[in-house]
Design an enzyme around this catalytic site. Sequence first.
Site, short mmCIF file in Angstrom:
data_model
loop_
_atom_site.label_atom_id
_atom_site.label_comp_id
_atom_site.label_asym_id
_atom_site.label_seq_id
_atom_site.Cartn_x
_atom_site.Cartn_y
_atom_site.Cartn_z
CG ASP A 20 -9.76 -0.47 4.36
OD1 ASP A 20 -9.31 -0.85 3.06
OD2 ASP A 20 -9.28 -0.81 5.37
CD GLN A 40 -3.39 -4.71 6.25
OE1 GLN A 40 -3.18 -3.54 5.72
NE2 GLN A 40 -3.75 -5.62 5.97
CE LYS A 79 -3.77 -2.56 1.91
NZ LYS A 79 -4.26 -3.08 2.95
#
Length: 279
Positions: free
Chosen positions: A119, A96, A52
Site C-alpha cells: 500500500d 484494509q 482486489k
Amino acid sequence: MAQIIDGKLISAQIKDELKEEVKKISENGGHICLAVVQVGDDPASSVYVNNKKKACAYIGIESRAYELPETTTEAELVSLVEELNADSEVNGILVQLPLPPHINEDLVIRTISPDKDVDGFHPGSVGRLWIGEKGFLSCTPAGIIQLLKRSGIEIEGKECVVIGRSNIVGKPMAALLLRENGTVTVAHSRTKNLKEVARRADILIVAIGKRQFINAEYVKDGAVVIDVGMHRDENNKLCGDVDFTDVADKVSAITPVPGGVGPMTIAMLMNNCVETARR
Ligand code: NAP
C-alpha cells in the site's frame, strides 16, 4: 472539447501488461502472493477487498484472505501481521483500512515489513519517496501519474496545484509530481484565496473530500483537472470533488467520476505486488 482521461481503459492496459509479466515470472519458477487482511465486515471494505482479490486472480497473483471478526484485538492483528512478515511465501501484505476504532491504524501500518508494504503507507516507504529512493508508492497518486503520462500530458515544468494534504493522497501526490519535475503547490483547508491558488494550475489535482466543490471559478482555461473525490450525489449517482459539467468546457483534459482515478488505485496495487518479484 476536453479530452476525457479514461482511467478504466488505462487501468485495463496496465493490468494486461502485468498479467504478461506475471506469466513470465511464473515460467521462470516465480510466484507472487498477496495477503489481504480485513477486520470486521464493513460493506464498503468488503467491496474493495473483493475487487482486489478479483484483480489478483486476473493477473495471476495468489491472494490469501484473512477475514477477522470485528472483536479482533490490536495485539491479535499485530501478531498476524508479524507472522505474515516472517512467511517467506507471502510477498505483499495489505491491511484494509479503516480498522475498527479500538485498533491503532498507525501501529498496524508500522508493523508491516517495509519490504511487503504494497500500500506504500509505511513511514519507510513515505521517506524513500521523499528522498527519491526506490520503494513502494502510494497507489492512488502513483495511478494519477500513470494517467497523466499515458494520456500524453507532460508534467515537467508545469504549475501543479494539489488541493488536499492527506497522507494517502495529497502529500504523496505532491512528492510524485516533484519527482516528475513539476512546480508543486499544496493547498488545504487553511489556504487563503484558494480560487486564485487553484487558477495558477496547469495541472490541478483535487483531493478535498467535498462533493462537487471545485467549479469553473477555480480552474484556468486549458488546465488539466484530476478529480480524486468519490461521493454519491442527490440521485445516488457517483460523483467527484469537481463539478464536472461546470468545468468540462473550460479544461483541456479531465478525469470523470466514475471511470477516472478510481480504477487506477487497484491497478497500481497490483503493480506494487509485481514489484516485490521484480526486486
Ligand atoms: P481527507 O483525508 O479528508 O483530506 C482532505 C484534504 O482536503 C485535507 O488535507 C483538507 O485540509 C483538505 N480540505 C478540506 N476542505 C477543504 C477546503 N474547503 N479547501 C481546501 N482544502 C480542503 O481525504 P483523502 O483521504 O485525501 O480523500 C480525498 C477524496 O478522495 C475523498 O473524496 C476520498 O473518498 C477520495 N479518495 C479516492 C480514492 C480513489 O481511489 N479514487 C482514493 C483515496 C481517496 P486540512 O488538512 O487542512 O484539513
